[in-house]
Design a protein around this motif. Structure first.
Motif, short mmCIF file in Angstrom:
data_model
loop_
_atom_site.label_atom_id
_atom_site.label_comp_id
_atom_site.label_asym_id
_atom_site.label_seq_id
_atom_site.Cartn_x
_atom_site.Cartn_y
_atom_site.Cartn_z
N GLU A 1 0.83 -1.20 0.00
CA GLU A 1 0.00 0.00 0.00
C GLU A 1 0.87 1.26 0.00
OE1 GLU A 1 -3.49 2.38 0.10
OE2 GLU A 1 -3.12 0.28 -0.42
N LEU A 2 1.92 1.28 0.80
CA LEU A 2 2.82 2.43 0.83
C LEU A 2 3.48 2.63 -0.53
CD1 LEU A 2 4.50 1.99 4.34
CD2 LEU A 2 2.88 3.76 3.67
N ALA A 3 3.85 1.53 -1.17
CA ALA A 3 4.45 1.62 -2.51
C ALA A 3 3.46 2.24 -3.48
CB ALA A 3 4.89 0.25 -2.98
N GLY B 1 3.17 6.10 -5.71
CA GLY B 1 2.88 6.25 -7.12
C GLY B 1 3.89 5.58 -8.01
N ALA B 2 4.57 4.57 -7.48
CA ALA B 2 5.59 3.86 -8.26
C ALA B 2 5.29 2.37 -8.23
CB ALA B 2 6.98 4.15 -7.69
N SER B 3 6.10 1.61 -8.96
CA SER B 3 5.92 0.17 -8.99
C SER B 3 7.28 -0.49 -9.10
CB SER B 3 5.04 -0.24 -10.19
OG SER B 3 5.64 0.18 -11.41
N GLY B 4 7.30 -1.80 -8.89
CA GLY B 4 8.54 -2.54 -9.01
C GLY B 4 9.29 -2.64 -7.70
N GLU B 5 10.44 -3.28 -7.78
CA GLU B 5 11.26 -3.55 -6.59
C GLU B 5 11.70 -2.27 -5.90
OE1 GLU B 5 12.91 -5.75 -3.66
OE2 GLU B 5 11.69 -6.49 -5.34
N ALA C 1 10.16 0.57 -5.68
CA ALA C 1 9.05 1.14 -4.93
C ALA C 1 8.86 0.41 -3.61
CB ALA C 1 7.77 1.09 -5.76
N TYR C 2 8.97 -0.93 -3.64
CA TYR C 2 8.82 -1.71 -2.41
C TYR C 2 9.96 -1.39 -1.44
CZ TYR C 2 4.94 -4.51 -4.16
OH TYR C 2 3.70 -4.91 -4.62
N ARG C 3 11.15 -1.22 -1.98
CA ARG C 3 12.28 -0.89 -1.11
C ARG C 3 12.10 0.49 -0.48
NH1 ARG C 3 14.81 -2.25 2.86
NH2 ARG C 3 16.72 -1.05 3.25
N SER C 4 11.57 1.44 -1.26
CA SER C 4 11.31 2.77 -0.72
C SER C 4 10.26 2.72 0.38
CB SER C 4 10.84 3.70 -1.84
OG SER C 4 11.86 3.90 -2.80
N ALA C 5 9.24 1.89 0.19
CA ALA C 5 8.21 1.74 1.22
C ALA C 5 8.80 1.14 2.49
CB ALA C 5 7.08 0.86 0.69
N GLU C 6 9.67 0.14 2.34
CA GLU C 6 10.32 -0.45 3.51
C GLU C 6 11.19 0.58 4.23
OE1 GLU C 6 12.39 -3.64 1.66
OE2 GLU C 6 10.74 -5.09 1.90
N GLU C 7 11.86 1.43 3.46
CA GLU C 7 12.71 2.46 4.07
C GLU C 7 11.88 3.48 4.84
OE1 GLU C 7 14.86 4.01 0.78
OE2 GLU C 7 16.35 2.39 0.76
N ILE C 8 10.67 3.77 4.35
CA ILE C 8 9.78 4.69 5.08
C ILE C 8 9.44 4.11 6.45
CG2 ILE C 8 7.40 5.56 5.13
CD1 ILE C 8 7.64 6.05 2.12
#
Length: 237
Positions: free
Chosen positions: A207-209, A213-217, A219-226
């Motif tokens: 959901e954070l990804a 407004g992005a997709s792919g690995e 985006a998921y890494r950015s969400a985890e970093e948040i």
């Protein structure tokens, strides 16, 4: 008694203004000013007040509202003061009433600053912030998220713990929630219904990804970093 209350109220107003201006610096409103305006209203049937009595409680000439003393002043159960919050959101602008000067995003941040400063005495159990992310970006969003989360924690200085509900579209802010709920509208049997889902683990990261407004690995890494950054800030309280 009314004058003593007015004097103490003005001292509290000075501390309040200092605290709010410090909070606004953190919220990227650099140079913003906050003040409290006091007014007295004359009333023939009011309480009589002399200049000597005003001086006796410690009020200086610059603190006497625009009335000619001695005078009879209007009063009620709250005293003789009529109070209004003033704000100057940007350097060089004059102080004006909060209700007329602030934009939506500025109003949200001012309200958060007020709640942060008053949290030690505000015993309202639940605080609701709707779209407080209006007009702010990700960098400020993380700061706002941290301040909202701190409102939920009773600190050693006497701060009161609140339950905070926040409606947001900003992932940097949402990452600070102890619980993350997704609200969505869907058509069902010819009607529109609202559904709420509790997001945990991978579902929350996804959901954070999507909020980014992005997709792919990446985006998921950015969400985890948040989420990691939010946990780090929570641990530094």
């Amino acid at each position: 008694a009314a004058l003593e209350l007015s004097a103490r109220r003005r001292e509290a107003a000075r501390r309040l203004a200092q605290g709010i201006e410090a909070e606004l610096q953190d919220l990227r409103m650099t140079g913003a000013r906050f003040a409290v305006d006091f007014r007295w209203t004359e009333d023939p049937e009011g309480v009589p007040v002399t200049r000597e009595a005003v001086v006796a409680v410690g009020l200086g000439p610059e603190e006497i509202p625009d009335v000619s003393l001695p005078a009879c002043l209007s009063f009620d159960a709250t005293g003789i003061d009529r109070v209004e919050f003033l704000v100057s959101p940007n350097p060089g602008e004059p102080l004006k009433p909060l209700s007329r000067i602030a934009s939506g995003g500025e109003t949200s941040r001012l309200m958060l600053a007020l709640k942060a400063v008053l949290s030690r005495v505000d015993e309202t159990p639940t605080l609701i912030f709707d779209e407080i992310d209006q007009g702010i970006g990700g960098r400020v969003g993380a700061t706002v998220g941290e301040k909202l989360w701190r409102l939920t924690v009773a600190d050693a200085n006497g701060g009161v713990a609140h339950q905070v509900l926040c409606v947001t579209h900003l992932p940097q802010l949402a990452g600070f929630g102890d619980a993350h709920l997704r609200v969505e509208k869907i058509p069902l049997e010819g009607r529109t219904v609202t559904r709420i889902a509790v997001l945990e683990g991978p579902a929350r990261i996804e959901e954070l990804a999507q909020m980014l407004g992005a997709s792919g690995e990446s985006a998921y890494r950015s969400a985890e970093e948040i989420l990691e950054e939010a946990e780090r800030r929570k641990g530094c309280r």
